[in-house]
Scaffold this active site. Structure first.
Site, short mmCIF file in Angstrom:
data_model
loop_
_atom_site.label_atom_id
_atom_site.label_comp_id
_atom_site.label_asym_id
_atom_site.label_seq_id
_atom_site.Cartn_x
_atom_site.Cartn_y
_atom_site.Cartn_z
N ASP A 1 0.86 -1.18 0.00
CA ASP A 1 0.00 0.00 0.00
C ASP A 1 0.91 1.24 0.00
O ASP A 1 2.05 1.19 0.44
CB ASP A 1 -0.89 -0.04 1.25
CG ASP A 1 -1.56 1.27 1.52
OD1 ASP A 1 -2.28 1.76 0.63
OD2 ASP A 1 -1.36 1.84 2.62
N ASP B 1 -0.10 5.04 0.78
CA ASP B 1 -0.27 6.08 1.79
C ASP B 1 -0.42 5.49 3.19
O ASP B 1 -1.37 4.76 3.45
CB ASP B 1 -1.47 6.96 1.44
CG ASP B 1 -1.27 7.65 0.09
OD1 ASP B 1 -0.20 8.21 -0.12
OD2 ASP B 1 -2.19 7.58 -0.75
N SER C 1 -2.73 0.93 -4.76
CA SER C 1 -3.20 2.15 -4.09
C SER C 1 -4.58 2.60 -4.57
O SER C 1 -4.83 2.66 -5.77
CB SER C 1 -2.17 3.26 -4.35
OG SER C 1 -2.56 4.46 -3.73
N GLN D 1 -6.78 5.63 -5.30
CA GLN D 1 -6.57 7.06 -5.59
C GLN D 1 -7.90 7.72 -5.98
O GLN D 1 -8.07 8.18 -7.12
CB GLN D 1 -5.52 7.21 -6.70
CG GLN D 1 -4.12 6.79 -6.27
CD GLN D 1 -3.55 7.71 -5.19
OE1 GLN D 1 -3.67 8.92 -5.27
NE2 GLN D 1 -2.97 7.12 -4.16
N ASP E 1 -1.67 -0.70 5.94
CA ASP E 1 -1.87 -0.17 7.29
C ASP E 1 -3.34 -0.09 7.68
O ASP E 1 -3.64 0.39 8.78
CB ASP E 1 -1.20 1.20 7.45
CG ASP E 1 -1.86 2.26 6.60
OD1 ASP E 1 -2.35 1.92 5.50
OD2 ASP E 1 -1.92 3.42 7.04
#
Ligand SMILES: [Zn+2]
Length: 191
Positions: A9, A11, A51, A53, A134
């Protein structure tokens, strides 16, 4: 022989989470991420960024702005001896304002679409591969794709709903800890 993939991942996992940022000069890595990349560089695994977005669909930035983000991540990987094999992102959001991206898709995590696409395009054996993130959406996406999963517990996941599809195989303190776990668990194909 199929290759092993490590899906990261972006961010909050590789990069510090600056919401909707696409300015390369504001991109910073998370603590210990440079050590994680140096360790990953010693493995045989192919490295991918996976990711969401939604800023594209929400009209915060054009899809083309992500090319600068991709270039900066390539630079950060190279700076630590590693190579980024692919940046896969979902530009969609069901509540988006940009018509072509305002939809329910199968690539927005927790859906596994981006991981499956990366695996198909790069001949990756998902059963020996890993997803690191996360939040539990990352874990669910990894599990649904058939990967091992690692949650970095940095406080970004605030809703702990550990259903069977959202239970990580390992909980790490940072990205380096996550990579060390993968190396420890390596089947011999990794290093
Ligand atoms: Zn999507």
């Amino acid at each position: 022989m199929k290759r092993i993939g490590i899906f990261l991942d972006k961010d909050g996992t590789l990069l510090q989470d600056v919401p909707y940022n696409v300015a390369p000069e504001r991109i910073r890595m998370t603590p210990r991420a440079e050590y994680a990349l140096a360790l990953l560089a010693q493995t045989d695994a192919d490295l991918f960024i996976i990711s969401n977005q939604p800023g594209v669909a929400l009209g915060y930035f054009p899809m083309s702005a992500l090319a600068n983000v991709h270039a900066e991540m390539n630079r950060l990987f190279a700076q630590n001896g590693a190579r980024l094999s692919g940046f896969y992102f979902c530009p969609h959001h069901p509540d988006g304002v940009i018509g072509e991206y305002a939809l329910h898709c199968n690539c927005r995590k927790p859906a596994p679409g981006l991981i499956l696409q990366a695996a198909t395009e790069n001949d990756i054996d998902l059963s020996h591969s890993w997803m690191i993130g996360d939040i539990l959406h990352d874990i669910e996406a990894g599990r649904r794709a058939g990967c091992g999963t690692i949650l970095i517990d940095n406080g970004n996941e605030t809703e702990w709903q550990l259903s069977p599809t959202r239970r990580p195989d390992y909980i790490a303190s940072d990205l380096e800890d996550a990579v060390k776990h993968i190396v420890r668990r390596g089947t011999g194909a990794l290093i």
